[in-house]
Design a protein around this motif. Structure first.
Motif, PDB file in Angstrom:
ATOM      1  N   GLY A  49       0.822  -1.213   0.000  1.00 28.00           N
ATOM      2  CA  GLY A  49       0.000   0.000   0.000  1.00 28.00           C
ATOM      3  C   GLY A  49       0.851   1.255   0.000  1.00 28.00           C
ATOM      4  N   PRO A  50       0.212   2.386   0.211  1.00 23.05           N
ATOM      5  CA  PRO A  50       0.941   3.655   0.194  1.00 23.05           C
ATOM      6  C   PRO A  50       1.914   3.777   1.359  1.00 23.05           C
ATOM      7  CG  PRO A  50      -1.316   3.995   0.916  1.00 23.05           C
ATOM      8  CD  PRO A  50      -1.203   2.557   0.500  1.00 23.05           C
ATOM      9  N   ALA A  51       2.930   4.576   1.147  1.00 25.06           N
ATOM     10  CA  ALA A  51       3.920   4.858   2.187  1.00 25.06           C
ATOM     11  C   ALA A  51       4.076   6.370   2.289  1.00 25.06           C
ATOM     12  CB  ALA A  51       5.250   4.205   1.847  1.00 25.06           C
ATOM     13  N   LEU A  52       4.450   6.815   3.450  1.00 25.52           N
ATOM     14  CA  LEU A  52       4.619   8.239   3.724  1.00 25.52           C
ATOM     15  C   LEU A  52       6.103   8.534   3.861  1.00 25.52           C
ATOM     16  CD1 LEU A  52       3.278  10.958   4.529  1.00 25.52           C
ATOM     17  CD2 LEU A  52       3.309  10.131   6.878  1.00 25.52           C
ATOM     18  N   ASN A  53       6.594   9.484   3.091  1.00 29.07           N
ATOM     19  CA  ASN A  53       7.990   9.918   3.188  1.00 29.07           C
ATOM     20  C   ASN A  53       8.049  11.131   4.105  1.00 29.07           C
ATOM     21  OD1 ASN A  53       8.812   7.980   1.314  1.00 29.07           O
ATOM     22  ND2 ASN A  53       8.273   9.313  -0.370  1.00 29.07           N
ATOM     23  N   VAL A  54       8.876  11.052   5.133  1.00 26.35           N
ATOM     24  CA  VAL A  54       8.947  12.099   6.153  1.00 26.35           C
ATOM     25  C   VAL A  54      10.388  12.601   6.254  1.00 26.35           C
ATOM     26  CG1 VAL A  54       8.495  12.632   8.580  1.00 26.35           C
ATOM     27  CG2 VAL A  54       7.113  10.904   7.417  1.00 26.35           C
ATOM     28  N   PRO A  55      10.601  13.921   6.147  1.00 31.28           N
ATOM     29  CA  PRO A  55      11.957  14.453   6.320  1.00 31.28           C
ATOM     30  C   PRO A  55      12.493  14.137   7.724  1.00 31.28           C
ATOM     31  CG  PRO A  55      10.521  16.111   5.358  1.00 31.28           C
ATOM     32  CD  PRO A  55       9.644  14.964   5.788  1.00 31.28           C
ATOM     33  N   THR A  56      13.798  14.014   7.840  1.00 35.25           N
ATOM     34  CA  THR A  56      14.438  13.638   9.100  1.00 35.25           C
ATOM     35  C   THR A  56      14.006  14.520  10.266  1.00 35.25           C
ATOM     36  OG1 THR A  56      16.356  12.791   7.907  1.00 35.25           O
ATOM     37  CG2 THR A  56      16.674  13.295  10.234  1.00 35.25           C
ATOM     38  N   ALA A  57      14.048  15.832  10.103  1.00 34.83           N
ATOM     39  CA  ALA A  57      13.709  16.743  11.207  1.00 34.83           C
ATOM     40  C   ALA A  57      12.260  16.550  11.667  1.00 34.83           C
ATOM     41  CB  ALA A  57      13.941  18.191  10.795  1.00 34.83           C
ATOM     42  N   SER A  58      11.354  16.325  10.749  1.00 34.20           N
ATOM     43  CA  SER A  58       9.944  16.110  11.106  1.00 34.20           C
ATOM     44  C   SER A  58       9.764  14.794  11.849  1.00 34.20           C
ATOM     45  CB  SER A  58       9.069  16.123   9.854  1.00 34.20           C
ATOM     46  OG  SER A  58       9.149  17.366   9.215  1.00 34.20           O
ATOM     47  N   PHE A  59      10.457  13.754  11.407  1.00 36.90           N
ATOM     48  CA  PHE A  59      10.351  12.461  12.077  1.00 36.90           C
ATOM     49  C   PHE A  59      10.942  12.533  13.482  1.00 36.90           C
ATOM     50  CE2 PHE A  59      11.418   7.925  12.771  1.00 36.90           C
ATOM     51  CZ  PHE A  59      10.157   7.398  12.590  1.00 36.90           C
ATOM     52  N   GLN A  60      12.058  13.239  13.627  1.00 37.85           N
ATOM     53  CA  GLN A  60      12.663  13.399  14.950  1.00 37.85           C
ATOM     54  C   GLN A  60      11.720  14.164  15.881  1.00 37.85           C
ATOM     55  OE1 GLN A  60      16.342  15.230  13.685  1.00 37.85           O
ATOM     56  NE2 GLN A  60      17.461  13.303  13.854  1.00 37.85           N
ATOM     57  N   ALA A  61      11.023  15.174  15.362  1.00 37.49           N
ATOM     58  CA  ALA A  61      10.067  15.925  16.181  1.00 37.49           C
ATOM     59  C   ALA A  61       8.901  15.040  16.603  1.00 37.49           C
ATOM     60  CB  ALA A  61       9.556  17.139  15.412  1.00 37.49           C
ATOM     61  N   LEU A  62       8.439  14.184  15.705  1.00 42.92           N
ATOM     62  CA  LEU A  62       7.362  13.252  16.041  1.00 42.92           C
ATOM     63  C   LEU A  62       7.792  12.294  17.143  1.00 42.92           C
ATOM     64  CD1 LEU A  62       4.639  11.817  15.544  1.00 42.92           C
ATOM     65  CD2 LEU A  62       5.834  10.461  13.806  1.00 42.92           C
ATOM     66  N   ILE A  63       8.971  11.697  17.001  1.00 40.03           N
ATOM     67  CA  ILE A  63       9.465  10.754  18.008  1.00 40.03           C
ATOM     68  C   ILE A  63       9.642  11.444  19.361  1.00 40.03           C
ATOM     69  CG2 ILE A  63      11.409   9.261  18.654  1.00 40.03           C
ATOM     70  CD1 ILE A  63       9.557   8.206  16.379  1.00 40.03           C
ATOM     71  N   ALA A  64      10.191  12.647  19.360  1.00 40.15           N
ATOM     72  CA  ALA A  64      10.384  13.391  20.613  1.00 40.15           C
ATOM     73  C   ALA A  64       9.028  13.687  21.278  1.00 40.15           C
ATOM     74  CB  ALA A  64      11.142  14.681  20.354  1.00 40.15           C
ATOM     75  N   ALA A  65       8.027  14.058  20.486  1.00 39.94           N
ATOM     76  CA  ALA A  65       6.710  14.358  21.048  1.00 39.94           C
ATOM     77  C   ALA A  65       6.058  13.107  21.620  1.00 39.94           C
ATOM     78  CB  ALA A  65       5.815  14.976  19.974  1.00 39.94           C
ATOM     79  N   VAL A  66       6.187  11.996  20.935  1.00 40.69           N
ATOM     80  CA  VAL A  66       5.625  10.735  21.434  1.00 40.69           C
ATOM     81  C   VAL A  66       6.302  10.322  22.730  1.00 40.69           C
ATOM     82  CG1 VAL A  66       5.411   8.260  20.946  1.00 40.69           C
ATOM     83  CG2 VAL A  66       4.846   9.924  19.177  1.00 40.69           C
ATOM     84  N   GLN A  67       7.626  10.427  22.768  1.00 34.79           N
ATOM     85  CA  GLN A  67       8.374  10.067  23.976  1.00 34.79           C
ATOM     86  C   GLN A  67       8.013  10.979  25.145  1.00 34.79           C
ATOM     87  OE1 GLN A  67      12.378  10.186  22.431  1.00 34.79           O
ATOM     88  NE2 GLN A  67      12.400   7.980  22.068  1.00 34.79           N
ATOM     89  N   ALA A  68       7.734  12.242  24.856  1.00 38.20           N
ATOM     90  CA  ALA A  68       7.378  13.202  25.909  1.00 38.20           C
ATOM     91  C   ALA A  68       5.903  13.082  26.309  1.00 38.20           C
ATOM     92  CB  ALA A  68       7.674  14.620  25.445  1.00 38.20           C
ATOM     93  N   GLY A  69       5.125  12.352  25.514  1.00 35.90           N
ATOM     94  CA  GLY A  69       3.704  12.178  25.827  1.00 35.90           C
ATOM     95  C   GLY A  69       2.877  13.418  25.531  1.00 35.90           C
TER      96      GLY A  69
END
Length: 74
Positions: A49-69
């Motif tokens: 199926g489809p895949a989403l391409n995410v720039p490094t800085a955006s992915f890092q911001a997502l991971i940081a937000a998830v980790q911070a809750g």
């Protein structure tokens, strides 16, 4: 113009799941694959199926937000 993120072809073996995705039913997993300049994200149940391409800085911001809750700053 084609983005460098979208022009990269990946084989299935280049995708991986988080080590945390093995708990529970495991049916709601995402897989990621590294790209030059970002990551590609797809649903583990729909590999073709489809895949989403995410720039490094955006992915890092997502991971940081998830980790911070908390929500994404933006």
């Amino acid at each position: 113009m084609v983005s460098p993120l979208t022009s990269q072809q990946l084989a299935d073996e280049e995708f991986f799941k988080s080590s945390y995705s093995g708990s529970g039913s495991g049916s709601d997993c995402l897989e990621v694959a590294p790209l030059r300049g970002g990551v590609r994200v797809r649903d583990s149940k729909a590999k073709a199926g489809p895949a989403l391409n995410v720039p490094t800085a955006s992915f890092q911001a997502l991971i940081a937000a998830v980790q911070a809750g908390g929500p994404l700053a933006g």
